[in-house]
Each structure stands twice: as C-alpha cells, then as structure tokens.
Write a protein that holds these residues in place. Structure first.
Motif, PDB file in Angstrom:
ATOM      1  N   MET A 285      20.678  25.130 -56.365  1.00  0.00           N
ATOM      2  CA  MET A 285      19.637  24.225 -56.859  1.00  0.00           C
ATOM      3  C   MET A 285      18.569  24.039 -55.783  1.00  0.00           C
ATOM      4  N   PRO A 286      17.375  23.570 -56.176  1.00  0.00           N
ATOM      5  CA  PRO A 286      16.406  23.183 -55.138  1.00  0.00           C
ATOM      6  C   PRO A 286      17.060  22.152 -54.203  1.00  0.00           C
ATOM      7  N   THR A 287      17.110  22.489 -52.933  1.00  0.00           N
ATOM      8  CA  THR A 287      17.873  21.683 -51.969  1.00  0.00           C
ATOM      9  C   THR A 287      16.957  21.262 -50.817  1.00  0.00           C
ATOM     10  N   PHE A 288      17.024  19.999 -50.493  1.00  0.00           N
ATOM     11  CA  PHE A 288      16.133  19.441 -49.472  1.00  0.00           C
ATOM     12  C   PHE A 288      16.933  18.705 -48.415  1.00  0.00           C
ATOM     13  N   ALA A 289      16.332  18.579 -47.240  1.00  0.00           N
ATOM     14  CA  ALA A 289      16.949  17.779 -46.195  1.00  0.00           C
ATOM     15  C   ALA A 289      15.968  16.697 -45.787  1.00  0.00           C
ATOM     16  N   TYR A 290      16.493  15.571 -45.398  1.00  0.00           N
ATOM     17  CA  TYR A 290      15.665  14.511 -44.838  1.00  0.00           C
ATOM     18  C   TYR A 290      15.936  14.495 -43.333  1.00  0.00           C
ATOM     19  N   GLN A 291      14.952  14.970 -42.571  1.00  0.00           N
ATOM     20  CA  GLN A 291      15.048  14.849 -41.111  1.00  0.00           C
ATOM     21  C   GLN A 291      14.699  13.395 -40.806  1.00  0.00           C
ATOM     22  N   VAL A 292      15.726  12.588 -40.586  1.00  0.00           N
ATOM     23  CA  VAL A 292      15.522  11.143 -40.603  1.00  0.00           C
ATOM     24  C   VAL A 292      14.924  10.612 -39.300  1.00  0.00           C
ATOM     25  N   SER A 293      14.660   9.317 -39.333  1.00  0.00           N
ATOM     26  CA  SER A 293      13.954   8.661 -38.237  1.00  0.00           C
ATOM     27  C   SER A 293      14.610   8.895 -36.881  1.00  0.00           C
ATOM     28  N   TYR A 296      13.870  12.297 -35.611  1.00  0.00           N
ATOM     29  CA  TYR A 296      12.467  12.340 -35.182  1.00  0.00           C
ATOM     30  C   TYR A 296      12.305  11.683 -33.807  1.00  0.00           C
ATOM     31  N   SER A 297      12.857  10.485 -33.682  1.00  0.00           N
ATOM     32  CA  SER A 297      12.646   9.709 -32.457  1.00  0.00           C
ATOM     33  C   SER A 297      13.323  10.355 -31.247  1.00  0.00           C
ATOM     34  N   MET A 298      14.467  10.991 -31.464  1.00  0.00           N
ATOM     35  CA  MET A 298      15.139  11.651 -30.342  1.00  0.00           C
ATOM     36  C   MET A 298      14.272  12.790 -29.791  1.00  0.00           C
ATOM     37  N   ILE A 299      13.684  13.540 -30.702  1.00  0.00           N
ATOM     38  CA  ILE A 299      12.828  14.647 -30.257  1.00  0.00           C
ATOM     39  C   ILE A 299      11.602  14.097 -29.533  1.00  0.00           C
ATOM     40  N   ARG A 300      10.984  13.069 -30.129  1.00  0.00           N
ATOM     41  CA  ARG A 300       9.812  12.450 -29.504  1.00  0.00           C
ATOM     42  C   ARG A 300      10.120  11.894 -28.119  1.00  0.00           C
ATOM     43  N   LYS A 322      15.583  25.670 -42.943  1.00  0.00           N
ATOM     44  CA  LYS A 322      15.329  26.804 -43.830  1.00  0.00           C
ATOM     45  C   LYS A 322      16.505  27.781 -43.761  1.00  0.00           C
ATOM     46  N   ARG A 323      16.944  28.071 -42.547  1.00  0.00           N
ATOM     47  CA  ARG A 323      18.052  29.008 -42.360  1.00  0.00           C
ATOM     48  C   ARG A 323      19.317  28.497 -43.039  1.00  0.00           C
ATOM     49  N   ALA A 324      19.510  27.173 -43.021  1.00  0.00           N
ATOM     50  CA  ALA A 324      20.702  26.584 -43.628  1.00  0.00           C
ATOM     51  C   ALA A 324      20.640  26.615 -45.158  1.00  0.00           C
ATOM     52  N   GLY A 325      19.448  26.893 -45.706  1.00  0.00           N
ATOM     53  CA  GLY A 325      19.363  26.999 -47.162  1.00  0.00           C
ATOM     54  C   GLY A 325      18.416  26.014 -47.826  1.00  0.00           C
ATOM     55  N   CYS A 326      17.660  25.281 -47.035  1.00  0.00           N
ATOM     56  CA  CYS A 326      16.756  24.287 -47.615  1.00  0.00           C
ATOM     57  C   CYS A 326      15.525  24.930 -48.239  1.00  0.00           C
ATOM     58  N   ASP A 327      15.099  24.358 -49.350  1.00  0.00           N
ATOM     59  CA  ASP A 327      13.809  24.735 -49.948  1.00  0.00           C
ATOM     60  C   ASP A 327      12.684  23.906 -49.353  1.00  0.00           C
ATOM     61  N   GLY A 328      13.027  22.771 -48.803  1.00  0.00           N
ATOM     62  CA  GLY A 328      12.000  21.933 -48.196  1.00  0.00           C
ATOM     63  C   GLY A 328      12.625  20.834 -47.365  1.00  0.00           C
ATOM     64  N   ILE A 329      11.764  20.160 -46.592  1.00  0.00           N
ATOM     65  CA  ILE A 329      12.248  19.158 -45.648  1.00  0.00           C
ATOM     66  C   ILE A 329      11.354  17.927 -45.691  1.00  0.00           C
ATOM     67  N   LEU A 330      11.969  16.777 -45.804  1.00  0.00           N
ATOM     68  CA  LEU A 330      11.226  15.533 -45.601  1.00  0.00           C
ATOM     69  C   LEU A 330      11.186  15.304 -44.098  1.00  0.00           C
ATOM     70  N   THR A 331       9.998  15.235 -43.532  1.00  0.00           N
ATOM     71  CA  THR A 331       9.903  15.081 -42.078  1.00  0.00           C
ATOM     72  C   THR A 331       8.665  14.291 -41.678  1.00  0.00           C
ATOM     73  N   TYR A 332       8.866  13.394 -40.716  1.00  0.00           N
ATOM     74  CA  TYR A 332       7.738  12.611 -40.199  1.00  0.00           C
ATOM     75  C   TYR A 332       6.779  13.491 -39.400  1.00  0.00           C
ATOM     76  N   PHE A 333       7.223  14.707 -39.073  1.00  0.00           N
ATOM     77  CA  PHE A 333       6.371  15.651 -38.347  1.00  0.00           C
ATOM     78  C   PHE A 333       5.390  16.367 -39.284  1.00  0.00           C
ATOM     79  N   ALA A 334       5.489  16.128 -40.606  1.00  0.00           N
ATOM     80  CA  ALA A 334       4.787  16.982 -41.573  1.00  0.00           C
ATOM     81  C   ALA A 334       3.316  17.278 -41.238  1.00  0.00           C
ATOM     82  N   PRO A 335       2.464  16.259 -41.016  1.00  0.00           N
ATOM     83  CA  PRO A 335       1.055  16.607 -40.792  1.00  0.00           C
ATOM     84  C   PRO A 335       0.845  17.397 -39.499  1.00  0.00           C
ATOM     85  N   GLU A 336       1.610  17.042 -38.472  1.00  0.00           N
ATOM     86  CA  GLU A 336       1.512  17.735 -37.194  1.00  0.00           C
ATOM     87  C   GLU A 336       1.905  19.209 -37.340  1.00  0.00           C
ATOM     88  N   VAL A 337       3.004  19.426 -38.050  1.00  0.00           N
ATOM     89  CA  VAL A 337       3.471  20.799 -38.271  1.00  0.00           C
ATOM     90  C   VAL A 337       2.457  21.565 -39.118  1.00  0.00           C
TER      91      VAL A 337
END
Ligand code: PBG
Length: 343
Positions: A285-293, A296-300, A322-337
């Motif tokens: 199925m269309p599968t998504f991940a939420y890269q949660v807060s 995000y904050s750990m990377i920042r 993507k490699r794990a099989g995601c069709d998309g990702i919810l991420t606070y990095f979106a505009p930057e990426v």
C-alpha cells in the motif's frame, strides 16, 4: 613483533581467487557509475510538510526545542503554503497550538468549524488550491490533559472518542481537507471515519492511517510545539503501540486497511525502518513515515554543535526511508530539502 604474518602465507589465495573475480567496488568507482546503479532517489514529490498554526496575525513564533520551526498565524501559514507549492511539495499537514482557555476535558473545540485548523484549511485551499491538505483528527491539542482521547476516571474511553473524532473529521473535510489522518490510535476509528465521510458526500477525501504509531519518547519537541508538554499526565501506553512490537504493528495496519484506510503511516520514522519494510512487503500500500520532532531536533542539535554535517545527515535519513519502502515522508525538513533538491 606480531607473530602473525599478514597475507601471503604459503598457499594463501589471491583476492580474485577468494571472490571468484567478483568485485563489487567496480560499480562504485566513479560518480557516473554510482548514479547509474542507484536504486533509490529522494524527490520533492516524496515530501509532506507538517506545520504548526496558531490564532492571530503576523505571528512567527520560534519553538525552542525545534530550531528552524515556527508556530505560524493563518496569514503566514498561507504564505508558507504558497512557498511549498512553488517548491513542488505535494502536501502540507497542519497541527494547531490552541489557546489554553479553549481546551477542555473532551476536546470539544475540535468540533468548532471556525477553529484554527479549519480556518487554516479554508484559507490555504482558497489561496493555494493545488497543494494537498492533511488534517489530524486527534484530540490532544484540544484537551486540557493533552491526551488524544476523552479521559474519564483515568481511562481514555475508546468509543466516545471515536464519535468525537469522526465528527471532527467530517468538519475538517467540509473545510476542504483532502486527507484525514487520525493520529489517536483508537480502535475502529478508520471505519467510523470512512462511513461518516461517505455519508456526508466526502467519498473523495482519503484517509491516511497513523496505523502504527508507537508509544515513543521521540515526540517530546512536538508536545512543546502544540503546548501539550505541561498538560500531559501519565503516558499514552494504553492506546499507542508498545515499541517492542512488530507483529502487532502488522495487525494494526491490516485492521486499518480492512476498515478503509487508503494510506499507511509509520511513526516515529528512523528507529522504525523495520516496520516500514514489513508493512510495504506485506500490504503493498502507499506507505509513509513521519520523521518526528525528536528525530528532527537531534539532527539539528548535533549539526549546531558541529558534530555532524546537518545537510548530509538530513538527506541520508530521508533516503533511508525510501530504501525501507516509503512512498513519502512527513518531515519538518521539507522546504529545506525541496530547496536543496532544486539546486
Ligand atoms: C498526537 C500527536 C503526536 C505527534 C503528532 N500528533 C504525538 C504525541 O504528542 O504523543 C508527534 C509529532 C512529532 O513528534 O513530530 N496525536
């Protein structure tokens, strides 16, 4: 002196003998060949941008635990949606920080068609009709106790919560939401929301199930962002998945699909790549991940300290989804990426 002589002991095999002349490094030797055999790519089409909204005008409030993320008033949220659409980001997910005075025991303000979420949806849909809007039908930003459900005698009551979020989902759809993404993990919510959407003429509104949402410490910064950190008593272990479990995650996803979910989400993201892969393999199925807060904050934070290259880690973490099989990702990095992918 080391008494072991490296290689070349009498009769030692050459590398070609060992590998049968197969050398996996051949295709890695140059940028062109690495590009040629690359299996996964991150594109702007993979991104969903979660944003935080508040009442008021011209507000751009920093969130201390999430450097680079802001709570936006409606007017600025519309501007950011315009920017996202120009960058080619397919969809935005909105989360409110609701005035404390509007929060109560049952989260009743979620049913107000004029609450900040519904007004934001209408305003964005009006100004930027080409961007998808995903709304959360969970009660936590609306309750005085920060739980995702109605709390009675220390128990999050399932069925009454389902009725409440089902009504909220219909109101969100009426405001223009394209996808309802209930993040509460009550039993039966997907089927109830599907029935109610259909009964009210919203057959085309999709449901992205937070099918496998784990009880996790990675949500910390989000709770600061929506103002539930100081309110929440106890934890969410009676309704979110135990993060030790993987088979149970499959049962949750299977159930949500049977009830009518169009898309599945795994949350948090990076520590749960095994779940993403299992869901994708099992259900296709269309599968998504939420890269949660917290992710995000750990990377920042590490990047701000100069301990890691923030841009590279951000891109690597997203490609891992993507490699794990995601069709998309919810991420606070979106505009930057999206900016980086454009450049
Ligand atoms: C609750 C909700 C959570 C997040 C979004 N909605 C988890 C929670 O507060 O328990 C987390 C998002 C993030 O950490 O980025 N319905």
């Amino acid at each position: 002196m080391n008494k072991f002589t490296p290689a070349k002991a009498a009769g030692a095999r050459s590398v070609d003998e060992i590998t049968g002349s197969r050398r996996l490094r051949r295709m890695r030797k140059a940028d062109w060949s690495r590009r040629l055999v690359r299996e996964n790519r991150l594109s702007v089409d993979d991104l969903i941008w979660p944003i935080f909204v508040v009442d008021g005008k011209n507000i751009r409030e920093p969130i201390a635990a999430m450097p680079g993320v802001f709570r936006l008033s409606l007017d600025l949220a519309v501007k950011e949606a315009e920017r996202a659409a120009k960058l080619g980001i397919p969809a935005i997910a909105t989360f409110p920080n609701v005035e404390l005075g509007l929060r109560d025991q049952t989260g009743s303000h979620i049913l107000d068609p004029e609450n900040v979420i519904n007004r934001t949806t209408r305003a964005i849909k009006h100004a930027v009709p080409e961007i998808g809007i995903i709304t959360d039908a969970a009660l936590d930003p609306f309750t005085s106790h920060g739980h995702d459900g109605i709390l009675r005698d220390g128990i999050i009551v399932n069925d009454e919560t389902v009725e409440q979020i089902t009504a909220a989902a219909v109101i969100q759809a009426a405001a223009g939401a394209d996808i309802i993404a209930p993040s509460d993990m009550m039993d039966g919510r997907i089927g109830a929301i599907r029935d109610a959407l259909d009964a009210n003429g919203f057959q085309d509104v999709a449901i992205m199930s937070y099918a496998t949402k784990f009880a996790s410490a990675f949500y910390g910064p989000y709770r600061e962002a929506v103002g539930t950190a100081g309110l929440l008593k106890g934890d969410k272990k009676t309704y979110y998945l135990d993060h030790a479990n993987s088979d149970e995650a499959l049962r949750e996803a299977e159930q949500d699909l049977a009830e009518g979910a169009d898309m599945l989400m795994v949350k948090p993201g990076l520590p749960y790549l095994d779940i993403i892969r299992r869901l994708k393999d099992e259900f296709r199925m269309p599968t998504f991940a939420y890269q949660v807060s917290g992710e995000y904050s750990m990377i920042r934070a590490a990047a701000a300290n100069g301990w890691i290259d923030g841009d590279k880690v951000m891109l690597e973490s997203l490609l891992a989804f993507k490699r794990a099989g995601c069709d998309g990702i919810l991420t606070y990095f979106a505009p930057e990426v999206a900016e980086m992918l454009k450049g």
